[in-house]
Design a protein around this motif. Structure first.
Motif, short mmCIF file in Angstrom:
data_model
loop_
_atom_site.label_atom_id
_atom_site.label_comp_id
_atom_site.label_asym_id
_atom_site.label_seq_id
_atom_site.Cartn_x
_atom_site.Cartn_y
_atom_site.Cartn_z
N VAL A 240 11.17 8.49 26.52
CA VAL A 240 12.59 8.23 26.72
C VAL A 240 12.92 6.76 26.44
N VAL A 241 12.09 5.87 26.95
CA VAL A 241 12.32 4.44 26.73
C VAL A 241 12.20 4.11 25.24
N TRP A 242 11.17 4.65 24.60
CA TRP A 242 10.97 4.43 23.16
C TRP A 242 12.19 4.92 22.37
N SER A 243 12.73 6.07 22.73
CA SER A 243 13.87 6.63 22.01
C SER A 243 15.09 5.72 22.12
N ALA A 244 15.30 5.16 23.30
CA ALA A 244 16.44 4.26 23.48
C ALA A 244 16.26 2.96 22.70
N ILE A 245 15.04 2.46 22.67
CA ILE A 245 14.78 1.19 21.98
C ILE A 245 14.79 1.35 20.47
N CYS A 246 14.20 2.43 19.99
CA CYS A 246 14.00 2.59 18.54
C CYS A 246 15.16 3.26 17.81
N GLY A 247 16.12 3.82 18.55
CA GLY A 247 17.26 4.45 17.90
C GLY A 247 17.94 3.55 16.88
N PRO A 248 18.27 2.30 17.24
CA PRO A 248 18.89 1.40 16.25
C PRO A 248 18.02 1.14 15.03
N LEU A 249 16.70 1.13 15.21
CA LEU A 249 15.81 0.91 14.07
C LEU A 249 15.92 2.04 13.05
N PHE A 250 16.06 3.25 13.55
CA PHE A 250 16.24 4.39 12.63
C PHE A 250 17.59 4.29 11.93
N GLY A 251 18.60 3.77 12.61
CA GLY A 251 19.89 3.57 11.98
C GLY A 251 19.83 2.57 10.85
N VAL A 252 19.12 1.46 11.06
CA VAL A 252 18.95 0.46 10.01
C VAL A 252 18.18 1.04 8.84
N ALA A 254 17.90 4.21 7.97
CA ALA A 254 18.73 5.20 7.28
C ALA A 254 19.78 4.53 6.41
N TRP A 255 20.35 3.44 6.90
CA TRP A 255 21.35 2.71 6.11
C TRP A 255 20.72 2.16 4.83
N GLY A 256 19.53 1.58 4.95
CA GLY A 256 18.84 1.07 3.77
C GLY A 256 18.50 2.16 2.79
N PHE A 257 18.04 3.29 3.30
CA PHE A 257 17.69 4.42 2.44
C PHE A 257 18.93 4.96 1.72
N THR A 258 20.03 5.04 2.43
CA THR A 258 21.27 5.52 1.83
C THR A 258 21.74 4.60 0.72
N PHE A 378 16.89 9.86 12.10
CA PHE A 378 17.05 9.40 10.72
C PHE A 378 17.96 10.34 9.95
N LEU A 379 17.76 11.64 10.13
CA LEU A 379 18.58 12.62 9.43
C LEU A 379 20.03 12.52 9.87
N ALA A 380 20.26 12.35 11.17
CA ALA A 380 21.63 12.25 11.68
C ALA A 380 22.37 11.08 11.07
N ALA A 381 21.69 9.93 10.96
CA ALA A 381 22.33 8.73 10.43
C ALA A 381 22.46 8.77 8.91
N SER A 382 21.40 9.15 8.23
CA SER A 382 21.41 9.10 6.77
C SER A 382 22.42 10.07 6.17
N MET A 383 22.66 11.21 6.84
CA MET A 383 23.62 12.18 6.33
C MET A 383 24.90 12.22 7.15
N GLN A 384 25.00 11.33 8.14
CA GLN A 384 26.20 11.23 8.98
C GLN A 384 26.61 12.59 9.55
N ILE A 415 23.06 6.45 14.95
CA ILE A 415 24.41 6.63 14.41
C ILE A 415 25.26 5.39 14.65
N SER A 416 25.21 4.84 15.86
CA SER A 416 26.00 3.66 16.18
C SER A 416 25.61 2.48 15.30
N THR A 417 24.32 2.29 15.12
CA THR A 417 23.84 1.18 14.30
C THR A 417 24.20 1.38 12.83
N PHE A 418 24.06 2.59 12.35
CA PHE A 418 24.42 2.89 10.96
C PHE A 418 25.89 2.57 10.71
#
Length: 433
Positions: A240-252, A254-258, A378-384, A415-418
């Motif tokens: 749970v802690v990892w998910s909260a911390i790393c969520g923004p990293l997946f957003g970044v 996904a943004w780069g990949f997009t 990653f999927l949620a952010a990259s495909m919005q 999603i928020s970070t993306f």
């Protein structure tokens, strides 16, 4: 990204027209289901023939990764070279002699154009054939296009008005997705969240009905199976802690990949350079697949290894870098395909790396749990499509509902970070651009 919300829910349908609309809805589901089923069978048949495994079955229990791994390196290279020839010559001929393609998102706009039947069918078949031969792009666009074309033809023959046709084209696309992946709820949500941008009843009911009918129809040959077999994964505090911390990293990420994929698509050739670009690209991928069979195909093999906790941090890092590189290069070379499974796989590989590092600090969590959460984020952010991504991952894996808590946390952060990254870039773009 989702289209602008519309007033579809305010449609007034006379009672005498309900039987006609109901017939179109049912036939859309059946047709999209059959189309998705046949495309999936074609995909499996070409995979078996190209890599020489399970030749007596059009669809077997042996995975594509197992078949590619068992093939000789030379056969892997030959399959990818053939893929380059098919992709290059096929798409060049389509652009040269076919009618201009119209995407599903363009077709469902209020002033959208009609999708050309022949060109769209050829476009879908090229995607299926190239993915079967080893292209790193996704196969999900093809059944969506077939379902959309079929539903549009039905809607016009039935005399539906423009707003009703838009709904049915979107529903046909979602039903195709539901059929090929056995994700009825995910297919319906894709229609509502991504294509139409509304949850009004006039869209919700046909979206659900068509997706359910399509998925059940595809069971005739594909069975009622889910995409990934995942064992029991426990919820834990470190997760749970990892998910909260790393969520923004997946957003970044996904943004780069997009950004990379959008630029690659924009610069892809559609002229006589396409065959050469495509052949060189897939030959290079073939050389890589001789060493790393996990790179062949849309990424399902690497995702499965991630969910099964069968990857080390080092191998996951290597596959991630190479997967992103060949996905971008394939789009740049002019080939077409989806980014659903590739994006899911990229997220899973990132999560294996980040989760492995986190386990060194706070041990006790299965790498597979990190992979599922990272794939969804990653999927949620990259495909919005946060809702659709969440439901797809649940339907893909039948994962324990306890994991919904960290999945939702990670999706919220990504999603928020993306969106923040997109807004920040938009504000920095000079007016002259």
């Amino acid at each position: 990204m989702a289209t602008e919300p519309s007033s579809l829910g305010s449609l007034h349908i006379p009672y005498r027209r309900f039987p006609v609309l109901a017939a179109v809805v049912v036939l859309t589901g059946v047709g999209a289901g059959l189309g998705g089923m046949l495309l999936a069978l074609l995909l499996h048949a070409i995979q078996h023939l190209a890599y020489g495994y399970s030749l007596s079955h059009a669809a077997s229990g042996e995975s594509f990764l197992s078949g590619v791994s068992a093939a000789t390196p030379e056969r892997r290279l030959a399959a990818l070279v053939i893929c380059g020839l098919v992709a290059g010559l096929g798409w060049w001929a389509l652009y040269r002699f076919g009618r201009p393609l119209v995407s599903i998102k363009q077709a469902v706009k209020p002033d959208g154009f009609r999708m050309p039947v022949t060109s769209t069918v050829v476009h879908a078949l090229l995607q299926i054939v190239t993915v079967a031969l080893g292209s790193p792009l996704g196969r999900e666009v093809a059944p969506r296009e077939i379902g959309a074309v079929w539903s549009d033809w039905l809607a016009r023959r039935a005399g539906l008005n423009a707003a009703e046709r838009r709904i049915m084209v979107a529903c046909g696309a979602g039903a195709g997705l539901a059929a090929v992946y056995n994700v009825p709820l995910g297919g319906a949500l894709f229609v509502l969240e991504v294509l139409l941008g509304t949850f009004e009843w006039s869209a919700l009911v046909p979206a659900v009905v068509t997706s359910v009918i399509a998925a059940v129809t595809a069971w005739l040959a594909l069975g009622n199976d889910h995409q990934y077999e995942v064992g029991q994964l426990a919820l834990s505090e470190p997760l749970v802690v990892w998910s909260a911390i790393c969520g923004p990293l997946f957003g970044v990420a996904a943004w780069g990949f997009t950004r990379l994929t959008e630029e690659a698509r924009a610069r892809a050739p559609k002229d006589r350079r396409l065959p050469m670009y495509s052949l060189l690209n897939f030959a290079a991928i073939g050389v890589l697949v001789m060493v790393f069979p996990q790179l062949a195909g849309n990424g399902k093999g690497a995702a499965t290894l991630s969910f099964d906790s069968d990857l080390t941090i080092g191998l996951a890092t290597t596959l991630l870098v190479l997967k992103v590189a060949i996905e971008v290069s394939t789009l740049r070379a002019g080939a077409e395909g989806g980014l659903l499974t590739p994006g899911l796989t990229n997220g899973a590989l990132i999560a294996v790396v980040l989760g492995g590092i986190w386990n060194m600090l706070w041990p006790g969590t299965s790498p597979g749990a990190y992979a599922i959460i990272g794939a969804a984020a990653f999927l949620a952010a990259s495909m919005q499509m946060p809702l659709t991504a969440l439901v797809l991952m649940v339907e893909f894996t039948r994962v324990n509902h306890d994991l919904l808590i960290p999945i939702l946390l990670c999706i919220a952060g990504s999603i928020s970070t993306f969106k923040w990254m997109v807004q920040r870039r938009f504000m920095q773009v000079p007016e002259s651009e």
